[in-house]
Design an enzyme around this catalytic site. Structure first.
Site, PDB file in Angstrom:
ATOM      1  N   GLU A 143     -12.547  -8.602   6.091  1.00 41.45           N
ATOM      2  CA  GLU A 143     -12.004  -7.387   5.485  1.00 41.45           C
ATOM      3  C   GLU A 143     -11.822  -7.522   3.970  1.00 41.45           C
ATOM      4  O   GLU A 143     -11.064  -6.757   3.360  1.00 41.45           O
ATOM      5  CB  GLU A 143     -10.659  -7.024   6.128  1.00 41.45           C
ATOM      6  CG  GLU A 143     -10.702  -6.804   7.626  1.00 41.45           C
ATOM      7  CD  GLU A 143     -11.389  -5.493   8.030  1.00 41.45           C
ATOM      8  OE1 GLU A 143     -12.006  -4.847   7.164  1.00 41.45           O
ATOM      9  OE2 GLU A 143     -11.306  -5.144   9.214  1.00 41.45           O
ATOM     10  N   TYR A 147      13.583   5.089   3.911  1.00 43.09           N
ATOM     11  CA  TYR A 147      12.953   3.866   3.429  1.00 43.09           C
ATOM     12  C   TYR A 147      11.436   3.877   3.500  1.00 43.09           C
ATOM     13  O   TYR A 147      10.763   3.269   2.673  1.00 43.09           O
ATOM     14  CB  TYR A 147      13.546   2.650   4.149  1.00 43.09           C
ATOM     15  CG  TYR A 147      14.950   2.403   3.673  1.00 43.09           C
ATOM     16  CD1 TYR A 147      15.193   1.730   2.472  1.00 43.09           C
ATOM     17  CD2 TYR A 147      16.037   2.897   4.375  1.00 43.09           C
ATOM     18  CE1 TYR A 147      16.474   1.537   2.004  1.00 43.09           C
ATOM     19  CE2 TYR A 147      17.332   2.718   3.908  1.00 43.09           C
ATOM     20  CZ  TYR A 147      17.547   2.038   2.724  1.00 43.09           C
ATOM     21  OH  TYR A 147      18.815   1.867   2.245  1.00 43.09           O
TER      22      TYR A 147
END
Length: 215
Positions: free
Chosen positions: A75, A121
């Site tokens: 990746e 958050y």
């Protein structure tokens, strides 16, 4: 212990913590971080987050050449795309966390703003998360898709695959991707129950107060 040695140890410690708590399993997931000389440390191909060896992390120099360690994750185009387009990126983390993957498969998933606005958050740590379509793992087209965002998102969700987050350092990236998975878990747990999320005014107040990227 040198600064790089400390970074190697920290990457492996954080990866093991996520593995031990079931945030990614087997040989899934990958993690990278900038070194002080502009190079990169990257988890090797086929490695397990629960058993990363600090000495075997793939080491790239500032020119992008592999100079030591094992073969890097397939990746790399995904990681490189974030570093190339976000000057603030000091680390990138990619997991195969179950709840976020499950949420990516829901027909109502919002491509531009993947996470529902349930807690402050996730907004503070991630901004808007872009849902990208399915790509074959390791496909360079994933990197092209991230580059196409022109650095405007710190986090993306790869449909049917897993989340990816870039942040200023490896600890911040791990904290943010855990927040992403926690929010996805809340979304799955409350799905069909009409949860009371944050209002648009509350979201905008968070964006303003914490200087959140919100495009």
């Amino acid at each position: 212990m040198s600064e790089e040695a400390q970074l190697r140890e920290l990457m492996c410690l954080l990866a093991k913590s996520m593995f031990d708590r079931g945030l990614t399993g087997g040989s899934t997931g990958n993690i990278s971080a900038r070194t002080s000389d502009g190079g990169l440390l990257v988890s090797p191909s086929g490695s397990c987050f629960g058993r990363l060896d600090p000495a075997r992390l793939s080491r790239f120099d500032a020119k992008g050449m592999l100079v030591s360690g094992d073969k890097p994750t397939k990746e790399m185009p995904l990681h490189s795309a974030f570093y190339d387009t976000r000057s603030t990126a000091g680390a990138v983390v990619h997991l195969h966390s179950c709840h976020s993957v499950a949420l990516s498969m829901m027909p109502e998933a919002d491509e531009d703003d993947f996470l529902p606005h349930l807690t402050p958050y996730a907004i503070m740590k991630l901004g808007k998360v872009k849902l990208l379509p399915f790509f074959m793992p390791g496909d360079a087209a994933i990197g092209d898709a991230v580059k196409g965002l022109a650095g405007k998102r710190s986090a993306v969700m790869l449909a049917n695959h897993g989340p990816v987050v870039a942040a200023k350092d490896v600890e911040a990236a791990c904290n943010a991707i855990e927040e992403l998975e926690d929010t996805a878990r809340l979304a799955i747990l409350t799905r069909g129950h009409s949860p009371r999320g944050l209002s648009e005014t509350q979201v905008q107040n968070l964006v303003t107060k914490f200087n959140v990227e919100w495009e």
